[in-house]
Motif scaffolding. Sequence first.
Motif, mmCIF file in Angstrom:
data_model
loop_
_atom_site.group_PDB
_atom_site.id
_atom_site.type_symbol
_atom_site.label_atom_id
_atom_site.label_comp_id
_atom_site.label_asym_id
_atom_site.label_seq_id
_atom_site.Cartn_x
_atom_site.Cartn_y
_atom_site.Cartn_z
ATOM 1 N N HIS A 15 9.120 -10.314 1.048
ATOM 2 C CA HIS A 15 8.904 -9.004 0.433
ATOM 3 C C HIS A 15 7.524 -8.463 0.814
ATOM 4 O O HIS A 15 7.382 -7.284 1.163
ATOM 5 N N TYR A 16 6.509 -9.321 0.792
ATOM 6 C CA TYR A 16 5.158 -8.917 1.165
ATOM 7 C C TYR A 16 5.123 -8.402 2.608
ATOM 8 O O TYR A 16 4.573 -7.329 2.877
ATOM 9 N N HIS A 17 5.727 -9.151 3.532
ATOM 10 C CA HIS A 17 5.721 -8.733 4.940
ATOM 11 C C HIS A 17 6.534 -7.460 5.152
ATOM 12 O O HIS A 17 6.176 -6.619 5.979
ATOM 13 N N LEU A 19 6.873 -5.022 2.945
ATOM 14 C CA LEU A 19 6.027 -3.921 2.479
ATOM 15 C C LEU A 19 4.870 -3.673 3.443
ATOM 16 O O LEU A 19 4.505 -2.526 3.701
ATOM 17 N N LYS A 20 4.314 -4.747 3.970
ATOM 18 C CA LYS A 20 3.165 -4.627 4.873
ATOM 19 C C LYS A 20 3.535 -3.862 6.142
ATOM 20 O O LYS A 20 2.736 -3.069 6.650
ATOM 21 N N ARG A 25 5.314 3.802 2.270
ATOM 22 C CA ARG A 25 5.634 3.150 1.005
ATOM 23 C C ARG A 25 5.580 4.186 -0.109
ATOM 24 O O ARG A 25 4.737 5.078 -0.098
ATOM 25 N N ASP A 29 5.732 1.132 -4.539
ATOM 26 C CA ASP A 29 5.611 0.091 -3.521
ATOM 27 C C ASP A 29 4.158 -0.116 -3.125
ATOM 28 O O ASP A 29 3.725 -1.244 -2.873
ATOM 29 N N GLU A 30 3.397 0.949 -3.084
ATOM 30 C CA GLU A 30 1.974 0.859 -2.743
ATOM 31 C C GLU A 30 1.232 0.040 -3.800
ATOM 32 O O GLU A 30 0.407 -0.823 -3.467
ATOM 33 N N PHE A 33 2.342 -3.612 -3.435
ATOM 34 C CA PHE A 33 1.711 -4.207 -2.265
ATOM 35 C C PHE A 33 0.244 -4.534 -2.560
ATOM 36 O O PHE A 33 -0.255 -5.596 -2.165
ATOM 37 N N MET A 36 0.231 -7.674 -4.676
ATOM 38 C CA MET A 36 0.580 -8.844 -3.873
ATOM 39 C C MET A 36 -0.589 -9.215 -2.958
ATOM 40 O O MET A 36 -0.914 -10.399 -2.787
ATOM 41 N N SER A 37 -1.229 -8.214 -2.386
ATOM 42 C CA SER A 37 -2.385 -8.450 -1.513
ATOM 43 C C SER A 37 -3.522 -9.092 -2.289
ATOM 44 O O SER A 37 -4.223 -9.970 -1.777
#
Length: 83
Positions: A15-17, A19-20, A25, A29-30, A33, A36-37
Amino acid sequence: MKIPAYSSLASFLAHYHALKTAPSRSPDDEKLFAEMSAAISTLAPEARAALDSTEDTGSARRHRDRAELQLRRELAAHGIIAG
């Protein structure tokens, strides 16, 4: 926004990748992300680089495995993935 619970580290990283690498986004989602970051940013820079590495040498795989173990522990401690 709170990071949802994931069943595994693989699902969190997928999911992280996703979104990245998304070309755009949504605001939600932003925010996700960014959260998560922030969770990943607790790792040392070398560990973060290992998570993003696509190199397939034995050394690169060992570094990635160690980084994933560190991240799994961090995420489990915060209830983001199942222990």
